[in-house]
Design a protein around this motif. Structure first.
Motif, PDB file in Angstrom:
ATOM      1  N   MET A  31       0.847   3.942  -2.912  1.00  0.00           N
ATOM      2  CA  MET A  31       0.424   5.311  -2.608  1.00  0.00           C
ATOM      3  C   MET A  31       1.513   6.307  -2.956  1.00  0.00           C
ATOM      4  SD  MET A  31      -2.581   5.793  -1.768  1.00  0.00           S
ATOM      5  CE  MET A  31      -2.901   7.255  -0.802  1.00  0.00           C
ATOM      6  N   PHE A  32       2.757   5.924  -2.648  1.00  0.00           N
ATOM      7  CA  PHE A  32       3.839   6.880  -2.912  1.00  0.00           C
ATOM      8  C   PHE A  32       4.003   7.104  -4.408  1.00  0.00           C
ATOM      9  CE2 PHE A  32       8.156   8.416  -3.390  1.00  0.00           C
ATOM     10  CZ  PHE A  32       8.167   9.403  -2.425  1.00  0.00           C
ATOM     11  N   LEU A  77       1.134   9.186  -5.558  1.00  0.00           N
ATOM     12  CA  LEU A  77       1.344  10.578  -5.113  1.00  0.00           C
ATOM     13  C   LEU A  77       2.385  11.269  -5.995  1.00  0.00           C
ATOM     14  CD1 LEU A  77       0.624  12.630  -2.859  1.00  0.00           C
ATOM     15  CD2 LEU A  77       2.629  11.818  -1.652  1.00  0.00           C
ATOM     16  N   LEU A  78       3.472  10.524  -6.265  1.00  0.00           N
ATOM     17  CA  LEU A  78       4.542  11.077  -7.091  1.00  0.00           C
ATOM     18  C   LEU A  78       4.013  11.466  -8.470  1.00  0.00           C
ATOM     19  CD1 LEU A  78       7.671  11.333  -6.692  1.00  0.00           C
ATOM     20  CD2 LEU A  78       7.868   9.269  -8.044  1.00  0.00           C
ATOM     21  N   PHE A 122       0.830  -1.203   0.000  1.00  0.00           N
ATOM     22  CA  PHE A 122       0.000   0.000   0.000  1.00  0.00           C
ATOM     23  C   PHE A 122       0.868   1.258   0.000  1.00  0.00           C
ATOM     24  CE2 PHE A 122      -2.757   3.223   1.940  1.00  0.00           C
ATOM     25  CZ  PHE A 122      -3.830   3.120   1.085  1.00  0.00           C
ATOM     26  N   GLN A 123       1.894   1.240   0.855  1.00  0.00           N
ATOM     27  CA  GLN A 123       2.776   2.411   0.934  1.00  0.00           C
ATOM     28  C   GLN A 123       3.446   2.670  -0.414  1.00  0.00           C
ATOM     29  OE1 GLN A 123       3.960   4.854   3.450  1.00  0.00           O
ATOM     30  NE2 GLN A 123       4.528   5.507   1.385  1.00  0.00           N
ATOM     31  N   LEU A 124       3.959   1.606  -1.020  1.00  0.00           N
ATOM     32  CA  LEU A 124       4.622   1.758  -2.318  1.00  0.00           C
ATOM     33  C   LEU A 124       3.656   2.330  -3.345  1.00  0.00           C
ATOM     34  CD1 LEU A 124       6.938  -1.286  -3.110  1.00  0.00           C
ATOM     35  CD2 LEU A 124       7.451   1.148  -3.234  1.00  0.00           C
TER      36      LEU A 124
END
Lengths: 172, 240
Positions: free
Chosen positions: A25-26, A29-30, A21-23
């Motif tokens: 989302m990042f 976002l990027l 999820f973090q990957l």
């Protein structure tokens, strides 16, 4: 789960979902920020940079131009000054020449006048002398004829002479 | 901080994925805040910047400075956006856990996402992975491989260890700083505030620690971005 949460990883297990999820989302976002925020911001900064660069260039160019104009103006001013100087010089020279001419002409004229006046005076004098001579001759002739006409006493003679002389004075 | 995490297990194609719903929530919140702030700041762009645009232009120049201090701008320019996003995301994440923590049903929901080692290590691995990717892409595989034997062949084991050490320290440094800050805040808010006297006694140190935590959050965001650029530059540049 009552394990001590202060210990790294205790009780948490392996959170594979969080990692994914973090990957995700990042990266999302990027991508979103690149498209909607950083991209346009970088664009405008780039634009400003170019604007400033072009402004500086333009200012530099106009400065050079102004310098050139100044040089030109200076040269022109110098030329104009030189021309004025020569014009004044010429005028002065011309004035001197004219002055000399006028003076010379006046001098010649006065000389001429003087000469003619002298001539006239001499003529007049000659005329007067001739006239006087004639008169004296006529008077002598008259006196002589009178003397011959009458025998007179010395006193009468003197009186007569005076009379005639007086007459002659009145006639003249 | 002495609370359980809201863990949920999901079976996906036969693999069991564990989700910490608190992390999911906070990652989403942090990303959303960064996104909204950035959009708000860059909505009305002008040649003569005002207000928020000024702030973000300063951030851009700041990150540009970080990149430039590590590598040539020609090679480093492509990492500019990565740097800005990293510094903003980590800074906002660090700030999120400061004002309060939400505990519901003995499960901790609201905290800094960076106060979890899983999150920070994910970011660290991503960054180190990127450095390897760009190292191979920009220098070629053989040059990249030879770098492990420079300056001497026997440095190879150290170089290998360095890669793992870099990743671990990058992630755990951020995690440790933020996690410690939140623990201390929880202790101050929970243990000291036991009565009127406790409240009064806790106000000053809590305020002081919060201020310090803001400072630490900013510094850690800067350090993470700086080290990202250092590692990438180390792999990408060919002069050493």
């Amino acid at each position: 789960m009552t394990t001590n949460a202060y210990v790294l990883g205790a009780g948490a297990g392996f959170n594979g979902g969080d990692i994914l999820f973090q990957l995700a989302m990042f990266i999302i976002l990027l991508a979103l920020l690149k498209k909607y925020a950083w991209g346009p911001l970088m664009g405008i900064m780039q634009q400003r940079e170019e604007h400033i660069a072009s402004e500086i260039e333009a200012a530099e160019k106009s400065r050079v131009e102004a310098n050139q104009l100044l040089e030109e103006t200076r040269a022109e001013l110098k030329a104009a000054r030189l021309e004025a100087q020569t014009t004044i010089e010429n005028a002065k020279k011309l004035g001197e020449e004219q002055k000399a001419e006028i003076v010379a002409a006046a001098r010649a004229e006065s000389e001429r006048l003087k000469e003619s006046a002298k001539l006239e005076i001499a003529q007049e004098k000659d005329q007067a002398m001739a006239a006087l001579r004639e008169q004296v001759a006529a008077l002598s002739v008259m006196i002589a004829s009178k003397v011959i006409e009458k025998e007179l006493s010395a006193a009468d003679q003197e009186q007569l002479i005076n009379e005639y002389i007086k007459e002659a004075g009145e006639e003249r | 901080m002495g609370h359980e995490s809201p863990l949920r297990h999901v079976d996906l194609f036969g693999v069991t994925l564990t989700f910490n719903l608190s992390n999911i929530l906070m990652i989403t919140v942090a990303s959303l805040i960064v996104f909204l702030i950035a959009i708000a700041a860059t909505r009305n762009l002008a040649m003569k910047p005002t207000g928020m645009q000024n702030l973000f232009e300063w951030v851009m120049d700041f990150v540009k400075g970080i990149v430039k201090s590590n590598m040539d701008w020609k090679t480093g320019g492509r990492f500019h956006i990565l740097g800005i996003t990293l510094i903003m995301y980590i800074f906002v994440s660090n700030m999120l856990g400061l004002p309060f923590a939400v505990v519901y049903d003995n499960e901790l929901w609201w905290k800094s996402p960076t106060a979890d080692p899983v999150i920070t290590l994910t970011l660290a691995v991503m960054v180190v992975g990127l450095s390897h990717y760009y190292g191979i892409r920009m220098k070629g595989f053989s040059e990249y491989g030879k770098d492990y034997f420079r300056p001497m062949w026997f440095m190879f084991p150290l170089k290998l260890i360095e890669e793992f050490a870099n990743t671990l320290t990058l992630g755990l440094r951020l995690y440790g700083n933020i996690f410690a800050g939140e623990i201390l805040l929880t202790l101050l808010a929970g243990s000291l505030a036991t009565g009127v006297g406790g409240h009064l006694a806790a106000i000053i140190p809590t305020l002081a620690w919060m201020g310090f935590s803001v400072f630490i959050g900013a510094i850690q965001a800067f350090i993470f971005t700086m080290l990202t650029m250092v590692y990438i530059a180390h792999k990408v540049s060919s002069d050493h």
